[in-house]
Design an enzyme around this catalytic site. Sequence first.
Site, PDB file in Angstrom:
ATOM      1  N   ARG A   1       3.154  19.772   6.895  1.00 22.50           N
ATOM      2  CA  ARG A   1       4.013  18.448   7.228  1.00 22.50           C
ATOM      3  C   ARG A   1       5.228  19.290   8.319  1.00 22.50           C
ATOM      4  O   ARG A   1       5.421  18.676   9.368  1.00 22.50           O
ATOM      5  CB  ARG A   1       4.810  17.633   6.136  1.00 22.50           C
ATOM      6  CG  ARG A   1       3.706  17.175   5.313  1.00 22.50           C
ATOM      7  CD  ARG A   1       4.202  15.920   4.419  1.00 22.50           C
ATOM      8  NE  ARG A   1       5.182  15.029   5.148  1.00 22.50           N
ATOM      9  CZ  ARG A   1       6.440  14.923   5.133  1.00 22.50           C
ATOM     10  NH1 ARG A   1       7.090  15.759   4.537  1.00 22.50           N
ATOM     11  NH2 ARG A   1       7.136  13.959   5.857  1.00 22.50           N
TER      12      ARG A   1
ATOM     13  N   TYR B   1       0.908  14.066   0.970  1.00 20.31           N
ATOM     14  CA  TYR B   1       0.533  14.454   2.280  1.00 20.31           C
ATOM     15  C   TYR B   1       0.878  16.141   2.229  1.00 20.31           C
ATOM     16  O   TYR B   1       0.912  16.903   3.388  1.00 20.31           O
ATOM     17  CB  TYR B   1       1.385  14.006   3.754  1.00 20.31           C
ATOM     18  CG  TYR B   1       0.995  12.484   3.572  1.00 20.31           C
ATOM     19  CD1 TYR B   1      -0.291  11.899   3.896  1.00 20.31           C
ATOM     20  CD2 TYR B   1       2.111  11.649   3.093  1.00 20.31           C
ATOM     21  CE1 TYR B   1      -0.422  10.738   3.925  1.00 20.31           C
ATOM     22  CE2 TYR B   1       1.893  10.202   3.160  1.00 20.31           C
ATOM     23  CZ  TYR B   1       0.732   9.840   3.376  1.00 20.31           C
ATOM     24  OH  TYR B   1       0.427   8.413   3.212  1.00 20.31           O
TER      25      TYR B   1
ATOM     26  N   GLU C   1       0.871  -1.179   0.111  1.00 26.93           N
ATOM     27  CA  GLU C   1      -0.077  -0.043  -0.215  1.00 26.93           C
ATOM     28  C   GLU C   1       0.684   1.156  -0.118  1.00 26.93           C
ATOM     29  O   GLU C   1       0.913   2.141   0.878  1.00 26.93           O
ATOM     30  CB  GLU C   1      -0.763   0.010   1.218  1.00 26.93           C
ATOM     31  CG  GLU C   1      -1.679  -1.193   1.682  1.00 26.93           C
ATOM     32  CD  GLU C   1      -2.335  -0.854   2.778  1.00 26.93           C
ATOM     33  OE1 GLU C   1      -1.803  -0.505   3.878  1.00 26.93           O
ATOM     34  OE2 GLU C   1      -3.275  -1.668   3.158  1.00 26.93           O
ATOM     35  N   PRO C   2       1.662   1.404  -1.187  1.00 25.94           N
ATOM     36  CA  PRO C   2       2.623   2.779  -1.109  1.00 25.94           C
ATOM     37  C   PRO C   2       1.773   3.793  -1.280  1.00 25.94           C
ATOM     38  O   PRO C   2       0.763   3.877  -2.373  1.00 25.94           O
ATOM     39  CB  PRO C   2       3.264   2.223  -2.157  1.00 25.94           C
ATOM     40  CG  PRO C   2       2.838   1.387  -2.957  1.00 25.94           C
ATOM     41  CD  PRO C   2       1.886   0.669  -2.258  1.00 25.94           C
ATOM     42  N   GLY C   3       1.918   5.136  -0.630  1.00 25.95           N
ATOM     43  CA  GLY C   3       1.432   6.436  -0.961  1.00 25.95           C
ATOM     44  C   GLY C   3       2.544   7.137  -1.087  1.00 25.95           C
ATOM     45  O   GLY C   3       2.760   7.661  -2.310  1.00 25.95           O
ATOM     46  N   ARG C   4       3.617   7.411  -0.081  1.00 29.87           N
ATOM     47  CA  ARG C   4       4.460   8.578  -0.435  1.00 29.87           C
ATOM     48  C   ARG C   4       5.566   8.117  -1.351  1.00 29.87           C
ATOM     49  O   ARG C   4       6.048   8.958  -2.109  1.00 29.87           O
ATOM     50  CB  ARG C   4       5.011   8.534   1.094  1.00 29.87           C
ATOM     51  CG  ARG C   4       6.205   9.594   1.082  1.00 29.87           C
ATOM     52  CD  ARG C   4       7.237   9.618   2.486  1.00 29.87           C
ATOM     53  NE  ARG C   4       6.284   9.108   3.595  1.00 29.87           N
ATOM     54  CZ  ARG C   4       5.537  10.422   4.144  1.00 29.87           C
ATOM     55  NH1 ARG C   4       5.952  11.400   3.890  1.00 29.87           N
ATOM     56  NH2 ARG C   4       4.959  10.056   5.349  1.00 29.87           N
TER      57      ARG C   4
ATOM     58  N   TYR D   1       5.071  17.474  12.048  1.00 33.07           N
ATOM     59  CA  TYR D   1       5.921  16.322  12.050  1.00 33.07           C
ATOM     60  C   TYR D   1       7.658  17.115  12.086  1.00 33.07           C
ATOM     61  O   TYR D   1       8.520  16.289  11.956  1.00 33.07           O
ATOM     62  CB  TYR D   1       6.147  15.326  10.893  1.00 33.07           C
ATOM     63  CG  TYR D   1       4.666  14.910  10.536  1.00 33.07           C
ATOM     64  CD1 TYR D   1       4.000  14.274  11.247  1.00 33.07           C
ATOM     65  CD2 TYR D   1       4.394  15.018   9.047  1.00 33.07           C
ATOM     66  CE1 TYR D   1       2.741  13.865  11.068  1.00 33.07           C
ATOM     67  CE2 TYR D   1       3.240  14.138   8.639  1.00 33.07           C
ATOM     68  CZ  TYR D   1       2.160  13.790   9.638  1.00 33.07           C
ATOM     69  OH  TYR D   1       1.023  13.221   9.261  1.00 33.07           O
TER      70      TYR D   1
ATOM     71  N   CYS E   1      -1.528  33.185  11.258  1.00 34.80           N
ATOM     72  CA  CYS E   1      -1.252  33.714  12.835  1.00 34.80           C
ATOM     73  C   CYS E   1      -0.878  32.569  13.525  1.00 34.80           C
ATOM     74  O   CYS E   1      -1.622  32.326  14.604  1.00 34.80           O
ATOM     75  CB  CYS E   1      -2.407  34.556  13.242  1.00 34.80           C
ATOM     76  SG  CYS E   1      -3.009  35.753  11.963  1.00 34.80           S
ATOM     77  N   GLU E   2       0.144  32.048  13.364  1.00 35.88           N
ATOM     78  CA  GLU E   2       0.697  30.959  14.490  1.00 35.88           C
ATOM     79  C   GLU E   2       2.321  31.000  14.275  1.00 35.88           C
ATOM     80  O   GLU E   2       2.749  30.927  13.154  1.00 35.88           O
ATOM     81  CB  GLU E   2       0.336  29.400  14.027  1.00 35.88           C
ATOM     82  CG  GLU E   2      -1.227  29.297  14.090  1.00 35.88           C
ATOM     83  CD  GLU E   2      -1.756  28.519  15.091  1.00 35.88           C
ATOM     84  OE1 GLU E   2      -1.141  28.333  15.916  1.00 35.88           O
ATOM     85  OE2 GLU E   2      -2.977  28.574  14.984  1.00 35.88           O
TER      86      GLU E   2
HETATM   87  C1  LIG Z   1      -1.376   5.941   5.303  1.00 35.71           C
HETATM   88  C2  LIG Z   1      -1.165   4.693   4.841  1.00 35.71           C
HETATM   89  C3  LIG Z   1      -0.234   3.984   4.166  1.00 35.71           C
HETATM   90  C4  LIG Z   1       0.471   4.895   3.102  1.00 35.71           C
HETATM   91  O1  LIG Z   1       1.710   5.197   3.651  1.00 35.71           O
HETATM   92  P1  LIG Z   1       2.870   5.746   2.816  1.00 35.71           P
HETATM   93  O2  LIG Z   1       3.813   6.315   3.726  1.00 35.71           O
HETATM   94  O3  LIG Z   1       2.273   6.981   2.242  1.00 35.71           O
HETATM   95  O4  LIG Z   1       3.451   4.685   1.877  1.00 35.71           O
HETATM   96  C5  LIG Z   1      -0.328   2.370   3.785  1.00 35.71           C
HETATM   97  N1  LIG Z   1      -1.456   1.743   4.682  1.00 35.71           N
HETATM   98  C6  LIG Z   1      -2.078   2.290   5.637  1.00 35.71           C
HETATM   99  C7  LIG Z   1      -2.986   1.448   6.321  1.00 35.71           C
HETATM  100  C8  LIG Z   1      -2.046   3.841   5.607  1.00 35.71           C
HETATM  101  O5  LIG Z   1      -2.733   4.100   6.828  1.00 35.71           O
END
Ligand SMILES: *Cc1c(COP(=O)(O)O)cnc(C)c1O
Length: 427
Positions: A313, A385, A274-277, A317, A356-357
């Site tokens: 971010r 993100y 499940e890659p996003g980043r 973070y 304003c922070e």
């Molecule tokens: C956010 C999330 C991801 C994706 O994470 P990345 O760091 O963007 O790869 C995959 N699985 C789950 C369950 C998440 O909450």
Amino acid sequence: MDFFQYKNGELFCEGVPAEKIAREVGTACYVYSKATFLHHYRQIADAFKPLSATICYSVKSCGNINILKFLAAEGCGFDVTSGGELFRALQAGGEAKKMIYAGVGKTDHEIADGIRAGIAAFNLESEEEIENVDRVAGSIGMKAIGAIRINPDVDPKTHAKTTTGKKETKFGVDIERAERVFEQYRGLKNLRIAGVHTHIGSPVLEIQPYVDAVTKMVALIDRLSEKGHKIEWYDVGGGFGVNYEGPQQARPVTEHAKALVPLLQGKPYKIAFEPGRYIAGNAGILLTRVLYRKQGGEKKFVIVDAGMNDLLRPTLYEAYHHVWPVKPEAKNLNEDRRRDFVIQGGDTVDVVGPICESGDYLAKARALPPVKRGDLLAVFTAGAYGFAMSSNYNNRPRVPEVLVDGDSYKIIRKRETLEDLVALERV
Ligand SMILES: *Cc1c(COP(=O)(O)O)cnc(C)c1O
């Protein structure tokens, strides 16, 4: 690797000068490179081909429908974490059979929508949720399929706010309890539990945390199988890191695959990621203009027209984003975007937004080449993100998203207007 490069002294996104987009679309704005999205998606799909793995892009990282559409056309599935993301992924033409739904707080409504859409599986995070999904499925006269999210208790060595696979996070079921939970929910009437899931954190820069998690999980699946549970898939999750601070910060996914494929090859269950980043991170920048420069005590500030509402971010973070002029002097080109680049002239400054922070900043104590009012800056690696976490805080209309494809670009989400800010209010 991405397609944001300096040519003839100025920043291009693929074949389009960043300055041209800023001039025509205005600032601040997000600019995405389609080729970069596709490059990273294909890199992951190829790396895990020996496992015939299903790749489910994490919609929450950067979910514009246009982006989901071209990823779906490549065969990509989706990982969604809310009813809104499920809706979005379906709107984009995503195949429900390639969608998985994670999240600790799914409502009855969201669960029913997921079942009716025919998603591949729910990732289930607690005993009460398991019982509830079974109940909701029964109440609408349908069957649900799920995997149990296991907390493998490994340390991904990332920020506390994005550590999700150690003990004492709100995510998943502790690995020691996993077998008991599988026993307890054997043979539910409306929910078939046939998979396991992990997601250890993000961004994970090293390979070892994945090796540790996968090793523990493979052993767990063996124990579950011995007890007669049929595990049909293992969803390894996402979290692969990207290069925020220079070209060699994160391990490329090919290296992750080299370590993980041997641990998973030939297993009698399917594999998903499940890659996003990793797909979106380096595929987007935030363009912003310098409004003012000022000094406060010993500190120097560069005030720009993007703030924490546009890119949260750093505030949330303490994340590092490389910030650099779109047209630096030749001696300050820093084409590799190295954090340790030695600049000529310039100053150490805080790059801050108009909110304003005092937590509103994009870069802190940063050596920056000389800049002046009106100069254009690029905030790199803002694809994941970035826009996804943006808000209207301080009543700032959200900025547009622009997608570059070769020598042309398209506005894929227009800039919000002042009217948009009050459109839902009823007086
Ligand atoms: C956010 C999330 C991801 C994706 O994470 P990345 O760091 O963007 O790869 C995959 N699985 C789950 C369950 C998440 O909450």
